[in-house]
Design an enzyme around this catalytic site. Structure first.
Site, mmCIF file in Angstrom:
data_model
loop_
_atom_site.group_PDB
_atom_site.id
_atom_site.type_symbol
_atom_site.label_atom_id
_atom_site.label_comp_id
_atom_site.label_asym_id
_atom_site.label_seq_id
_atom_site.Cartn_x
_atom_site.Cartn_y
_atom_site.Cartn_z
ATOM 1 N N HIS A 1 41.595 49.277 41.203
ATOM 2 C CA HIS A 1 41.535 48.474 42.437
ATOM 3 C C HIS A 1 41.416 46.980 42.112
ATOM 4 O O HIS A 1 40.773 46.590 41.147
ATOM 5 C CB HIS A 1 40.364 48.926 43.327
ATOM 6 C CG HIS A 1 40.668 50.200 44.081
ATOM 7 N ND1 HIS A 1 39.684 51.002 44.613
ATOM 8 C CD2 HIS A 1 41.846 50.789 44.384
ATOM 9 C CE1 HIS A 1 40.246 52.043 45.216
ATOM 10 N NE2 HIS A 1 41.554 51.941 45.088
ATOM 11 N N HIS B 1 29.354 47.476 42.817
ATOM 12 C CA HIS B 1 29.081 46.687 44.037
ATOM 13 C C HIS B 1 27.594 46.624 44.364
ATOM 14 O O HIS B 1 26.829 47.534 44.015
ATOM 15 C CB HIS B 1 29.783 47.323 45.254
ATOM 16 C CG HIS B 1 31.272 47.191 45.249
ATOM 17 N ND1 HIS B 1 31.936 46.183 45.908
ATOM 18 C CD2 HIS B 1 32.229 47.951 44.669
ATOM 19 C CE1 HIS B 1 33.240 46.322 45.736
ATOM 20 N NE2 HIS B 1 33.450 47.403 44.980
ATOM 21 N N ASP C 1 33.060 52.301 41.053
ATOM 22 C CA ASP C 1 32.924 52.637 42.466
ATOM 23 C C ASP C 1 32.723 54.140 42.664
ATOM 24 O O ASP C 1 33.086 54.693 43.708
ATOM 25 C CB ASP C 1 34.166 52.187 43.255
ATOM 26 C CG ASP C 1 34.183 50.687 43.458
ATOM 27 O OD1 ASP C 1 33.271 50.000 42.971
ATOM 28 O OD2 ASP C 1 35.133 50.197 44.118
ATOM 29 N N ASP D 1 39.785 44.576 43.196
ATOM 30 C CA ASP D 1 38.479 43.913 43.070
ATOM 31 C C ASP D 1 37.764 44.327 41.777
ATOM 32 O O ASP D 1 36.596 43.992 41.565
ATOM 33 C CB ASP D 1 37.598 44.173 44.300
ATOM 34 C CG ASP D 1 37.298 45.642 44.527
ATOM 35 O OD1 ASP D 1 38.220 46.466 44.415
ATOM 36 O OD2 ASP D 1 36.116 45.964 44.814
ATOM 37 N N HIS D 2 38.476 45.059 40.890
ATOM 38 C CA HIS D 2 37.926 45.416 39.580
ATOM 39 C C HIS D 2 38.816 44.938 38.428
ATOM 40 O O HIS D 2 38.355 44.827 37.303
ATOM 41 C CB HIS D 2 37.694 46.939 39.500
ATOM 42 C CG HIS D 2 36.716 47.397 40.547
ATOM 43 N ND1 HIS D 2 35.407 47.684 40.264
ATOM 44 C CD2 HIS D 2 36.852 47.534 41.893
ATOM 45 C CE1 HIS D 2 34.770 47.998 41.391
ATOM 46 N NE2 HIS D 2 35.635 47.917 42.390
ATOM 47 N N HIS E 1 38.440 51.295 37.217
ATOM 48 C CA HIS E 1 39.585 51.795 37.988
ATOM 49 C C HIS E 1 40.465 50.616 38.379
ATOM 50 O O HIS E 1 40.107 49.470 38.169
ATOM 51 C CB HIS E 1 39.144 52.635 39.190
ATOM 52 C CG HIS E 1 38.354 51.896 40.237
ATOM 53 N ND1 HIS E 1 37.119 51.360 39.991
ATOM 54 C CD2 HIS E 1 38.633 51.616 41.536
ATOM 55 C CE1 HIS E 1 36.663 50.789 41.102
ATOM 56 N NE2 HIS E 1 37.559 50.919 42.046
ATOM 57 N N HIS F 1 37.361 58.637 43.690
ATOM 58 C CA HIS F 1 37.547 57.345 44.375
ATOM 59 C C HIS F 1 38.989 56.894 44.118
ATOM 60 O O HIS F 1 39.706 56.505 45.036
ATOM 61 C CB HIS F 1 36.529 56.336 43.846
ATOM 62 C CG HIS F 1 36.680 54.960 44.416
ATOM 63 N ND1 HIS F 1 36.354 54.666 45.726
ATOM 64 C CD2 HIS F 1 37.124 53.792 43.873
ATOM 65 C CE1 HIS F 1 36.597 53.376 45.950
ATOM 66 N NE2 HIS F 1 37.065 52.822 44.846
#
Ligand code: ZN
Ligand code: FE
Length: 258
Positions: free
Chosen positions: A56, A170, A132, A58-59, A54, A113
């Protein structure tokens, strides 16, 4: 298939997926470029592919720098994320595939998400990267979808073969299991997994992967029909009429405030 787990940022995992037959490799969710490029060099692989579960940061945070360093990289993400995934070159949807050498992954569209969230399932190797959406003993927040959407996602992922190994985005395992125990204090599988996770993290090792079979015994977002879990929810929300989606919704609400 060889999977190198790369700890990135504070609690994210990127995964370098290597087809040992052809020496070709891809990375799932490169949060940052440095540690991924280091792993690519250390392993001496032909790095061809980025898969983003996805959009975001942090990805996808490492996409741009990696594409600068490796201009031929193919970057896969859901078609809804055309404008929010940096450097995306291959827009996919449910059922589309990605090849890393001889390895073939199939995308599962699991929006909630985020509205463009995917998992990628390598059926022959019995491996799924779930971003996530499905964590060990948990699920992601419902940022762009409903509890019904997340319930569908849990059904879809838990319908994969029982021995499928789950690689999430995560390291949230201990916190997730501590929360799961508040809902099912007598769940022996949760108790045992928590002790194991505490020992594992004390040695600074990752608690991944889990398996589909294991998630069915420890994950409250899959276990929405558990008697004990339902009784706990009922006690806190006595007037609620409980069905699977409502139980997931209340479970997520309690986790958001845990
Ligand atoms: Zn996310
Ligand atoms: Fe994340």
């Amino acid at each position: 298939m060889k999977i190198i787990t790369i700890p990135v940022l504070s609690d994210n995992y990127a995964y370098l997926v290597i087809d040992e037959a052809t020496n070709e490799a891809g990375v799932v969710d490169p949060s940052e470029a440095g540690p991924v490029a280091d792993a690519v060099k250390r392993e001496g692989v032909n790095f061809t592919t980025i898969i983003n579960t996805h959009h975001h940061w942090d990805h996808v945070g490492g996409n741009k720098e990696l594409v600068q360093e490796y201009p031929d990289l193919r970057v896969y993400g859901h078609k809804r994320d055309e404008t929010r995934t940096p450097c995306i070159s291959h827009m996919v949807d449910e059922g589309d595939t990605v090849s890393i050498g001889n390895l073939e992954g199939r995308f599962l569209f699991i929006p909630c998400h985020t509205s463009g969230h995917v998992a990628v399932h390598f059926a022959a190797e019995k491996v799924a990267f779930t971003g996530d959406t499905l964590f060990v003993a948990g699920c992601g927040r419902l940022f762009e979808g409903t509890a019904a959407d997340m319930h569908n996602n849990m059904l879809k992922l838990s319908a994969l073969p029982e021995d499928t190994r789950i690689y999430p985005g995560h390291e949230y395992t201990i916190k997730n299991l501590e929360f799961a125990l508040t809902l099912e204090p007598n769940n022996a599988a949760v108790q045992a997994k928590l002790s194991w996770a505490q020992e594992t993290r004390a040695k600074n090792q990752p608690t991944i992967p889990s398996t589909v079979a294991e998630e069915k015994t420890i994950n409250p977002f899959i276990r929405v029909d558990s008697q004990e879990l339902r009784a706990t929810i009922k006690k806190q929300f006595p007037s609620l009429r409980l069905d699977d989606v409502t139980v997931l919704e209340r479970t997520r609400y309690l986790k958001d405030n845990f």
